[in-house]
Design an enzyme around this catalytic site. Structure first.
Site, PDB file in Angstrom:
ATOM      1  CE  LYS A 159      -4.102   1.922   0.122  1.00 46.10           C
ATOM      2  NZ  LYS A 159      -5.053   1.825  -1.015  1.00 46.10           N
ATOM      3  CG  ASP A 218      -5.418 -12.539   8.535  1.00 49.58           C
ATOM      4  OD1 ASP A 218      -5.588 -13.775   8.553  1.00 49.58           O
ATOM      5  OD2 ASP A 218      -6.156 -11.738   9.145  1.00 49.58           O
ATOM      6  CG  ASP A 251      -6.594  -0.537  -3.384  1.00 48.29           C
ATOM      7  OD1 ASP A 251      -5.440  -0.852  -3.767  1.00 48.29           O
ATOM      8  OD2 ASP A 251      -7.042   0.624  -3.489  1.00 48.29           O
TER       9      ASP A 251
HETATM   10  C1  IPM Z   1      -4.700 -16.938  10.355  1.00 50.41           C
HETATM   11  C2  IPM Z   1      -5.622 -16.512  11.464  1.00 50.41           C
HETATM   12  C3  IPM Z   1      -4.801 -15.876  12.592  1.00 50.41           C
HETATM   13  C4  IPM Z   1      -4.140 -14.643  12.020  1.00 50.41           C
HETATM   14  C5  IPM Z   1      -5.593 -15.543  13.872  1.00 50.41           C
HETATM   15  C6  IPM Z   1      -6.260 -16.769  14.442  1.00 50.41           C
HETATM   16  C7  IPM Z   1      -4.715 -14.900  14.912  1.00 50.41           C
HETATM   17  O1  IPM Z   1      -6.594 -15.659  10.970  1.00 50.41           O
HETATM   18  O2  IPM Z   1      -3.797 -17.771  10.625  1.00 50.41           O
HETATM   19  O3  IPM Z   1      -4.852 -16.457   9.245  1.00 50.41           O
HETATM   20  O4  IPM Z   1      -4.741 -13.565  11.979  1.00 50.41           O
HETATM   21  O5  IPM Z   1      -2.998 -14.752  11.585  1.00 50.41           O
HETATM   22 MG    MG Z   2      -6.589 -15.459   8.854  1.00 45.81          MG
END
Ligand code: IPM
Ligand code: MG
Length: 368
Positions: free
Chosen positions: A195, A251, A227
């Site tokens: 970003k 994530d 995005d």
């Molecule tokens: C993932 C999960 C974790 C993260 C959570 C459970 C802390 O969403 O492994 O993607 O955010 O990394």
């Molecule tokens: Mg996750």
């Protein structure tokens, strides 16, 4: 080979059981030791990552992890919440490189929420940096605002940060992976997601990735804003090969990519340190709403176990065998609820595990 097995919460225990059964069916020489983690560990020992569990994970060659979390722990102080267990393991074991492959199995082309022609043959790899970014940056907390739009009111803040070596090492992992994939017929392209148009941290990210790329002239590098990357992932997912990005964007994008493959219940992951030691877990969470009902899909965990055999335990043949067994059960038309479609045969968690074990036993018998 010593494997630490951490089942965790929700559907964690029932999917881990199936992965361990498949592992045992391979008849490899390995020692398996189980320990509580997440909410289960909090209940039993007052902490989501008890010292004994952390020590076991440190001593093992590899960690096979189920899932953690349940809404019933949402009111706990953050340090006692189940998620702290996985964050703590990533941090204490130095698991900075998270591999999340999104592969659309031929038999599941129609389970995707996208048009079949967009996902048929999809094979992309998301490499998410896992121990830095806003997830771990300090300071963070709540305080009285001294400036901003509403001085004098309560506010919360986190810190987004990346150091040069942190970006360099994850960029190298991505370029190396793209190189290996190219040798196997892949495109040899890395898309770095940032970003940079808004954030200082991600302008720096882009600059450092560009520097590291100079040593990988055989691999193509492109940059995309997060995005736009989110949009391209559902517009033309096959335009990607390897995606490398920070902890938070990774994530989000890896959950999005999971749906391209039909179900997040199919998506394995590996989290590696600098010496290929790793923690292996399905990309999905603990799904407490379906826990204990024998409906969860164990395939992501079984496929994570296959990644463990390949990346950390140096057993590529066994890994191939597990992956072939998964393809075989899909070919047989067996589907858990998350990937079920008309004309296929709905099975539960246990039955899916049974079928994978049977497919493996068959290939072993055939071989001997
Ligand atoms: C993932 C999960 C974790 C993260 C959570 C459970 C802390 O969403 O492994 O993607 O955010 O990394
Ligand atoms: Mg996750």
């Amino acid at each position: 080979m010593k494997i630490a097995v951490l089942p965790g919460d929700g559907i964690g225990p029932e999917i881990i059981v199936q992965a361990v059964r498949v592992l045992r069916a391979l008849e490899l020489k390995c020692e398996i030791e189980e320990a509580p983690v997440g909410g289960a560990a909090y209940e039993a020992h007052g902490h989501p990552l008890p010292e004994a569990t952390l020590n076991l994970a440190k001593a093992a060659d590899a960690v096979l992890f189920g899932a953690v979390g349940d809404w019933k722990y949402d009111q706990l102080e953050r340090q006692f919440r189940p998620e702290q267990a996985i964050l703590g393991l990533r941090k204490h074991l130095g698991l900075f490189a998270n591999f999340r492959p999104a592969i659309c199995y031929e038999q599941l082309t129609h389970a995707s929420s996208l048009k079949p022609e967009l996902v048929a043959g999809l094979d992309i790899l998301i490499i998410r940096e896992l121990t830095g970014d806003i997830y771990f940056g300090q300071p963070r907390g709540r305080r009285q605002a001294v400036d901003g739009h509403f001085p004098g009111t309560e506010e919360a803040f986190d810190t987004m940060r990346y150091s040069r070596p942190e970006i360099e090492r994850i960029a190298r992992v991505a370029f190396e992976a793209a190189r290996v994939r190219k040798q196997a017929g892949g495109r040899g392209k890395v898309t770095s997601v940032d970003k940079a148009n808004v954030l200082e941290t991600f302008q720096f990210w882009k600059d450092v990735v560009t520097d590291v790329h100079k040593a990988y002239s055989d691999v193509q590098l492109e940059h995309l804003y997060v995005d736009n990357a989110a949009m391209q992932l559902v517009r033309a997912p096959k335009s990607f090969d390897v995606i490398v990005t920070g902890n938070m964007f990774g994530d989000i994008l890896s959950d999005e990519a999971a749906m391209l493959t039909g179900s997040i219940g199919m998506l394995p992951s590996a989290s590696l340190d600098s010496r290929q030691k790793g923690l292996y877990e399905p990309s999905h969470g603990s799904a407490p709403d379906i826990a204990g009902k024998n409906v969860a899909n164990p395939l992501a965990t079984i496929l994570s176990m296959a990644m463990m055999l390949r990346f950390t335990l140096d057993q590529p043949e066994s890994a191939d065998r597990v992956e072939a067994a998964v393809r075989h059960v899909l070919q047989q038309g067996l589907r858990t609820a998350d990937i079920w479609s008309a004309g296929t045969h709905k099975v539960g968690t246990r039955e899916m595990g049974d079928a994978v074990v049977a497919a493996i036993t068959k290939t072993i018998t055939k071989k001997s």
